[in-house]
Design a protein around this motif. Structure first.
Motif, PDB file in Angstrom:
ATOM      1  N   THR A 167       0.789  -1.229   0.000  1.00 40.93           N
ATOM      2  CA  THR A 167       0.000   0.000   0.000  1.00 40.93           C
ATOM      3  C   THR A 167       0.819   1.275   0.000  1.00 40.93           C
ATOM      4  O   THR A 167       0.302   2.342  -0.344  1.00 40.93           O
ATOM      5  N   GLY A 168       2.075   1.198   0.427  1.00 42.37           N
ATOM      6  CA  GLY A 168       2.863   2.412   0.567  1.00 42.37           C
ATOM      7  C   GLY A 168       2.581   3.152   1.852  1.00 42.37           C
ATOM      8  O   GLY A 168       3.087   4.256   2.054  1.00 42.37           O
ATOM      9  N   ARG A 169       1.789   2.546   2.741  1.00 41.65           N
ATOM     10  CA  ARG A 169       1.437   3.201   4.000  1.00 41.65           C
ATOM     11  C   ARG A 169       1.793   2.293   5.173  1.00 41.65           C
ATOM     12  O   ARG A 169       1.497   1.090   5.153  1.00 41.65           O
ATOM     13  N   PRO A 170       2.404   2.844   6.224  1.00 41.23           N
ATOM     14  CA  PRO A 170       2.745   2.017   7.381  1.00 41.23           C
ATOM     15  C   PRO A 170       1.542   1.638   8.225  1.00 41.23           C
ATOM     16  O   PRO A 170       1.613   0.714   9.026  1.00 41.23           O
ATOM     17  N   ASP A 171       0.435   2.371   8.052  1.00 36.17           N
ATOM     18  CA  ASP A 171      -0.761   2.124   8.879  1.00 36.17           C
ATOM     19  C   ASP A 171      -1.972   1.828   7.992  1.00 36.17           C
ATOM     20  O   ASP A 171      -3.086   2.259   8.268  1.00 36.17           O
ATOM     21  N   ALA A 172      -1.750   1.069   6.923  1.00 38.93           N
ATOM     22  CA  ALA A 172      -2.815   0.815   5.958  1.00 38.93           C
ATOM     23  C   ALA A 172      -3.930  -0.011   6.597  1.00 38.93           C
ATOM     24  O   ALA A 172      -3.660  -0.985   7.313  1.00 38.93           O
ATOM     25  N   PRO A 173      -5.209   0.336   6.358  1.00 42.89           N
ATOM     26  CA  PRO A 173      -6.316  -0.492   6.854  1.00 42.89           C
ATOM     27  C   PRO A 173      -6.387  -1.806   6.091  1.00 42.89           C
ATOM     28  O   PRO A 173      -5.875  -1.932   4.979  1.00 42.89           O
ATOM     29  N   ALA A 174      -7.024  -2.788   6.690  1.00 40.78           N
ATOM     30  CA  ALA A 174      -7.081  -4.123   6.093  1.00 40.78           C
ATOM     31  C   ALA A 174      -7.729  -4.097   4.719  1.00 40.78           C
ATOM     32  O   ALA A 174      -7.309  -4.831   3.816  1.00 40.78           O
ATOM     33  N   GLU A 175      -8.738  -3.239   4.528  1.00 39.53           N
ATOM     34  CA  GLU A 175      -9.442  -3.224   3.242  1.00 39.53           C
ATOM     35  C   GLU A 175      -8.570  -2.713   2.098  1.00 39.53           C
ATOM     36  O   GLU A 175      -8.920  -2.873   0.926  1.00 39.53           O
ATOM     37  N   ALA A 176      -7.432  -2.080   2.431  1.00 39.37           N
ATOM     38  CA  ALA A 176      -6.528  -1.613   1.377  1.00 39.37           C
ATOM     39  C   ALA A 176      -5.648  -2.731   0.831  1.00 39.37           C
ATOM     40  O   ALA A 176      -4.997  -2.558  -0.193  1.00 39.37           O
ATOM     41  N   LEU A 177      -5.631  -3.876   1.506  1.00 45.97           N
ATOM     42  CA  LEU A 177      -4.797  -4.996   1.082  1.00 45.97           C
ATOM     43  C   LEU A 177      -5.550  -5.902   0.119  1.00 45.97           C
ATOM     44  O   LEU A 177      -6.782  -5.971   0.171  1.00 45.97           O
ATOM     45  N   PRO A 178      -4.843  -6.628  -0.746  1.00 46.35           N
ATOM     46  CA  PRO A 178      -5.511  -7.645  -1.572  1.00 46.35           C
ATOM     47  C   PRO A 178      -6.233  -8.652  -0.691  1.00 46.35           C
ATOM     48  O   PRO A 178      -5.751  -9.006   0.394  1.00 46.35           O
ATOM     49  N   ASP A 180      -6.688 -11.879  -0.697  1.00 50.32           N
ATOM     50  CA  ASP A 180      -6.004 -13.106  -0.284  1.00 50.32           C
ATOM     51  C   ASP A 180      -4.923 -12.854   0.761  1.00 50.32           C
ATOM     52  O   ASP A 180      -4.535 -13.764   1.508  1.00 50.32           O
ATOM     53  N   LEU A 181      -4.411 -11.633   0.801  1.00 53.45           N
ATOM     54  CA  LEU A 181      -3.329 -11.315   1.727  1.00 53.45           C
ATOM     55  C   LEU A 181      -3.845 -10.940   3.119  1.00 53.45           C
ATOM     56  O   LEU A 181      -3.122 -11.083   4.114  1.00 53.45           O
ATOM     57  N   ARG A 182      -5.108 -10.479   3.196  1.00 52.39           N
ATOM     58  CA  ARG A 182      -5.635  -9.976   4.476  1.00 52.39           C
ATOM     59  C   ARG A 182      -5.583 -10.997   5.601  1.00 52.39           C
ATOM     60  O   ARG A 182      -5.158 -10.657   6.722  1.00 52.39           O
ATOM     61  N   ALA A 187      -3.467 -12.542  10.850  1.00 46.96           N
ATOM     62  CA  ALA A 187      -2.954 -13.569  11.766  1.00 46.96           C
ATOM     63  C   ALA A 187      -1.585 -13.180  12.317  1.00 46.96           C
ATOM     64  O   ALA A 187      -1.302 -13.376  13.500  1.00 46.96           O
ATOM     65  N   ALA A 188      -0.734 -12.619  11.467  1.00 46.75           N
ATOM     66  CA  ALA A 188       0.602 -12.225  11.913  1.00 46.75           C
ATOM     67  C   ALA A 188       0.569 -11.023  12.841  1.00 46.75           C
ATOM     68  O   ALA A 188       1.530 -10.790  13.588  1.00 46.75           O
ATOM     69  N   SER A 189      -0.523 -10.248  12.808  1.00 42.63           N
ATOM     70  CA  SER A 189      -0.663  -9.063  13.662  1.00 42.63           C
ATOM     71  C   SER A 189      -1.487  -9.338  14.910  1.00 42.63           C
ATOM     72  O   SER A 189      -1.840  -8.402  15.622  1.00 42.63           O
ATOM     73  N   HIS A 190      -1.799 -10.588  15.178  1.00 37.62           N
ATOM     74  CA  HIS A 190      -2.669 -10.930  16.312  1.00 37.62           C
ATOM     75  C   HIS A 190      -2.112 -10.327  17.605  1.00 37.62           C
ATOM     76  O   HIS A 190      -0.894 -10.377  17.856  1.00 37.62           O
TER      77      HIS A 190
END
Length: 439
Positions: A167-178, A180-182, A187-190
């Motif tokens: 996204t180019g953003r350090p604080d990107a919301p989940a909806e900005a991600l593809p 399949d990647l969300r 999970a990694a940010s739990h």
């Protein structure tokens, strides 16, 4: 040159050329005594990098550690020089990653962390500034320089770094991600570190990602200030190959590093396997003493393979495998006794000795029991990097295995110093064989 480079032309045998950046200490491009291009990270006074363990990390996605000095007034670590651009600069200049480029980034970062964690280390500072991009693939630098970091912290940093790449953003919301990647990033940010997947699990999942070839709206994914700036033509899709000579050289270097790493790890696995075979043979010849030595060896290897858990954890893990090994130690003689019913009489002590050997093999390497073997492989990595050393080691261990194998098959096993147990086992096995044979 500027700063320290202008006043101190050498660090150890390395000639400093230019300053490359900051971070945990200063980093300089330098020339080694053999003329090799290297990057030297100068650390703050009092830092204590585990250079020998850092050198064991072998991955095409991690910059090799070549040398270092943990003592002295100014510690330093010498990395292989990587001709790439930081991820932060790459995204700023080309826009967020998508498609195969993003998948390679997510997969490569996870593989890099898995290799670092396998050596019992943690990165501690994974982010857009410690990831270099070489032909759309990441190469992680400056790892294991932050005390107190753990594997779970690295996994969370993986999520933030991959989100930034997408996204180019350090604080990107989940909806900005593809889409399949969300789930992987979530999970990694739990919030609970124990609930986060391991780096190896992330790598496996990332290898199966199917990501769209281009972001839906590159401008919307960039920071607001960047979105207001004049727009530049969009970069070519990441999966379209280029004819850049530099890119070709970087790809060739990446492939060569991957091949060298695979060969080195293959030799290390072979040497570790030869040690295990020799150890099992010794147990067959000397069941009691051999099993005691095996328990001590696998416990020591577990201690050497962890930086934080220590003796209590290592002893506990070994004790948990003892019932597992005991099942095989008992089952093999019983199975051999059953075979004797078909024809022939097996020596009772030999049957018990083979049972002890099976138990030792379980303690070394069996489904769910791999830590001692992996630590052996890591210990052999420095030898496996040198062709002459690995050839001598293979010949020496091969001859040892041959001698031990001949002894295990021809010599009468000795249950010293428990001769009373030896007589009991021999009597019990004889009665069992008589019962099985109907005598």
């Amino acid at each position: 040159m500027s700063g320290e480079t202008s006043h101190q032309a050498h660090i150890g045998p390395y000639r400093l050329l230019s300053r490359l950046g900051g971070g945990t200490g200063d980093v300089h491009r330098a020339a080694g005594p053999d003329g090799r291009d290297v990057a030297i990270r100068l650390l703050p006074p009092g830092a204590a990098p585990d250079v020998p363990r850092m050198r064991e990390v072998l991955s095409p996605y991690v910059a090799d550690v070549l040398d270092g000095e943990a003592a002295g007034p100014r510690p330093y670590v010498v990395f292989r020089f990587v001709p790439g651009r930081p991820l932060a600069e790459t995204v700023a200049g080309q826009g967020p990653m998508a498609g195969d480029a993003l998948r390679r980034m997510a997969f490569g970062l996870a593989k890099a962390l898995a290799a670092i964690h396998l050596a019992g280390l943690a990165h501690g500072e994974l982010g857009p500034g410690t990831v270099l991009v070489v032909d759309d693939a990441p190469v992680v630098v400056d790892f294991a320089l932050t005390p107190g970091a753990g594997a779970a912290d690295d996994v969370r940093a993986w999520a933030a770094t991959v989100a930034f790449a997408a996204t180019g953003r350090p604080d990107a919301p989940a909806e900005a991600l593809p889409a399949d990647l969300r789930p992987l990033v979530a999970a990694a940010s739990h919030p609970d570190p124990a609930a986060r997947p391991s780096a190896a699990e992330l790598a496996e999942a990332a290898s199966r990602l199917k990501l769209p070839a281009a972001a839906a709206s590159p401008a919307a994914a960039r920071p607001a200030a960047e979105a207001l700036a004049p727009q530049v033509p969009a970069p070519a899709p990441a999966d379209v190959p280029t004819a850049s000579p530099t890119g070709t050289r970087e790809t060739a270097a990446h492939d060569a590093a991957a091949h060298d790493m695979a060969v080195t790890q293959g030799w290390a696995r072979l040497l570790a396997a030869l040690v295990v075979v020799a150890g099992v043979g010794v147990v067959i010849m000397l069941p009691i003493a051999g099993l005691v030595l095996t328990l001590a060896a696998v416990t020591l290897l577990r201690v050497a393979g962890t930086t934080a858990r220590g003796w209590a954890w290592a002893v506990g893990r070994t004790l948990l495998t003892v019932p597992y090994a005991a099942v095989f130690t008992v089952a093999v003689p019983l199975g051999l006794a059953a075979v004797s019913a078909v024809g022939g009489k097996l020596d009772s002590l030999t049957s018990c000795a083979f049972g002890a050997g099976a138990g030792a093999a379980v303690l070394w390497t069996a489904p769910g029991v791999s830590a001692p073997r992996r630590q052996l492989e890591r210990m052999f990595l420095p030898v496996a990097r040198r062709p002459r050393a690995v050839a001598a080691a293979v010949v020496g261990l091969g001859v040892l295995c041959l001698l031990v194998g001949v002894g295990a098959m021809t010599l009468t096993p000795s249950f010293s110093p428990t001769y009373g147990l030896q007589r009991t086992l021999e009597s019990s096995m004889d009665r069992l064989q008589h019962a099985v044979n109907g005598v």
